[in-house]
Design an enzyme around this catalytic site. Structure first.
Site, PDB file in Angstrom:
ATOM      1  N   ASP A 270       0.840  -1.207   0.000  1.00 41.99           N
ATOM      2  CA  ASP A 270       0.000   0.000   0.000  1.00 41.99           C
ATOM      3  C   ASP A 270       0.875   1.256   0.000  1.00 41.99           C
ATOM      4  OD1 ASP A 270       0.878  -0.036   2.606  1.00 41.99           O
ATOM      5  OD2 ASP A 270      -1.111   0.188   3.520  1.00 41.99           O
ATOM      6  N   SER A 271       2.211   1.078   0.035  1.00 41.62           N
ATOM      7  CA  SER A 271       3.135   2.188  -0.205  1.00 41.62           C
ATOM      8  C   SER A 271       2.924   2.739  -1.609  1.00 41.62           C
ATOM      9  CB  SER A 271       4.588   1.732  -0.026  1.00 41.62           C
ATOM     10  OG  SER A 271       4.818   0.516  -0.707  1.00 41.62           O
TER      11      SER A 271
ATOM     12  N   LYS B 295      -1.164  -9.462   3.107  1.00 35.85           N
ATOM     13  CA  LYS B 295      -0.434  -8.974   4.287  1.00 35.85           C
ATOM     14  C   LYS B 295      -1.346  -8.037   5.067  1.00 35.85           C
ATOM     15  CE  LYS B 295       2.994  -5.768   4.087  1.00 35.85           C
ATOM     16  NZ  LYS B 295       2.414  -4.695   4.944  1.00 35.85           N
TER      17      LYS B 295
ATOM     18  N   GLU C  47      -1.419  -5.388   8.520  1.00 34.11           N
ATOM     19  CA  GLU C  47      -0.678  -4.717   9.598  1.00 34.11           C
ATOM     20  C   GLU C  47      -1.381  -4.980  10.928  1.00 34.11           C
ATOM     21  OE1 GLU C  47      -0.006  -0.561   8.796  1.00 34.11           O
ATOM     22  OE2 GLU C  47       0.864  -0.986   6.834  1.00 34.11           O
TER      23      GLU C  47
ATOM     24  N   GLU D 159       8.882  -4.106  11.012  1.00 32.29           N
ATOM     25  CA  GLU D 159       9.284  -2.800  10.463  1.00 32.29           C
ATOM     26  C   GLU D 159       9.764  -1.873  11.578  1.00 32.29           C
ATOM     27  OE1 GLU D 159       6.667  -1.014   7.574  1.00 32.29           O
ATOM     28  OE2 GLU D 159       7.717   0.907   7.660  1.00 32.29           O
TER      29      GLU D 159
HETATM   30  O1  KIV Z   1       3.503  -1.121   1.746  1.00 36.54           O
HETATM   31  C1  KIV Z   1       4.677  -1.518   1.818  1.00 36.54           C
HETATM   32  O2  KIV Z   1       5.487  -1.268   0.934  1.00 36.54           O
HETATM   33  C2  KIV Z   1       5.069  -2.298   2.975  1.00 36.54           C
HETATM   34  C3  KIV Z   1       6.508  -2.706   3.107  1.00 36.54           C
HETATM   35  C4  KIV Z   1       7.398  -1.575   3.329  1.00 36.54           C
HETATM   36  C5  KIV Z   1       6.685  -3.771   4.130  1.00 36.54           C
HETATM   37  O3  KIV Z   1       4.255  -2.608   3.784  1.00 36.54           O
END
Ligand code: KIV
Length: 274
Positions: free
Chosen positions: A42-43, A111, A113, A180
């Site tokens: 989600d980055s 994934k 969080e 992280e």
């Molecule tokens: O969204 C992302 O890129 C991430 C990674 C930095 C682990 O969650």
């Protein structure tokens, strides 16, 4: 094609490599390089869409980009990052949204969080047969609650909480966990305690694997660079030089040349003109 059990069995054998990708051409390169896991993170919000928070991307954007990545990848395991709205804002929709990453986008896992009701949501998704990668420490979707983008687990009490979260996620059936912004010695304790792999992102060398955002390592995102990022190449000036050359050649008329143009036979041209 990398499977969940391939990833798990790498623990203690060799380090696991993971990078983000959000589009077809980048995912082709990441896969060709032999990276084990491609995360459609989600980055995306920050490095591709120019937003100031990862909470500002939703399922439509994440699925759109995840589909482009799975079209490209032939070897790596593709993990879809659940956006905030998909499980934290509406926990009851979490399973349905996790299924969309698998069925519609072709990802192999999701994934999540860590957040208040993370254990319940994680368990529901895993019990439905969808592999889950956990994510603890600095969790950007809830960074405000953590006091901002800061290293987590710096005192004994906070470190104990992180260890407990990791142990619980393993117990619930997660196949790996991203750590992280965690002190390296705490990441070492967690890594040694778990039988599933830990993937570090600013968590030092003792983790079972490493993940970074691809735009950061290629020098394609300059709004901010976390301390834990290593820039392997600075592509921005290289790209800028090419763009300026193109602009100048178009303006001067030196592009396109004959080698980039199509021709028509002289006799056809004559027929047309006469
Ligand atoms: O969204 C992302 O890129 C991430 C990674 C930095 C682990 O969650």
């Amino acid at each position: 094609m990398m499977t969940i059990s391939d990833i798990k069995s790498l623990k203690g054998t060799r380090k696991i490599t993971m990078l983000t990708a959000y589009d077809y051409p980048t995912a082709v390169l990441v896969d060709k390089a032999g990276i084990d896991i491609v995360l459609v993170g989600d980055s995306l919000a920050n490095v591709v869409l120019g937003l100031d928070s990862t909470t500002k991307v939703g399922m439509p954007e994440m699925l759109h980009h995840a589909k482009a990545v799975t079209r490209a990848v032939t070897r790596a395991l593709v993990v879809g990052d659940m956006p905030y709205e998909a499980y934290q804002a509406y926990p009851n929709d979490a399973l349905k949204n996790a299924e969309r990453f698998i069925k519609e986008a072709g990802c192999s896992a999701v994934k999540l969080e860590w957040f208040d009701t993370c254990p319940e949501v994680t368990e529901r998704i895993i019990q439905a047969g969808i592999p889950v990668m956990g994510h603890i420490g600095l969790t950007p979707q809830t960074a405000d609650k953590l006091g901002g983008f800061k290293v987590q687990g710096k005192d004994a009490e906070a470190a104990k909480r992180l260890i407990e979260e990791a142990v619980l996620l393993e117990k619930l059936g997660c196949f790996s966990i991203v750590l992280e912004c965690v002190p390296d010695k705490i990441a070492k304790i967690i890594t040694e305690k778990l039988t599933i792999p830990t993937i570090g992102c600013g968590a030092g060398k003792y983790c079972d694997g490493q993940v970074l955002v691809i735009h950061d390592i290629l020098g394609l995102f300059d709004r901010y660079t976390p301390k834990f990022v290593k820039k392997y190449i600075d592509l921005s000036p290289v790209i800028l030089k090419a763009l300026e050359e193109y602009k100048n050649e178009v303006i001067s008329g030196s592009f396109p040349g004959p080698e980039h143009s199509f021709s028509i036979k002289e006799e056809e041209l004559k027929k047309l003109i006469s």
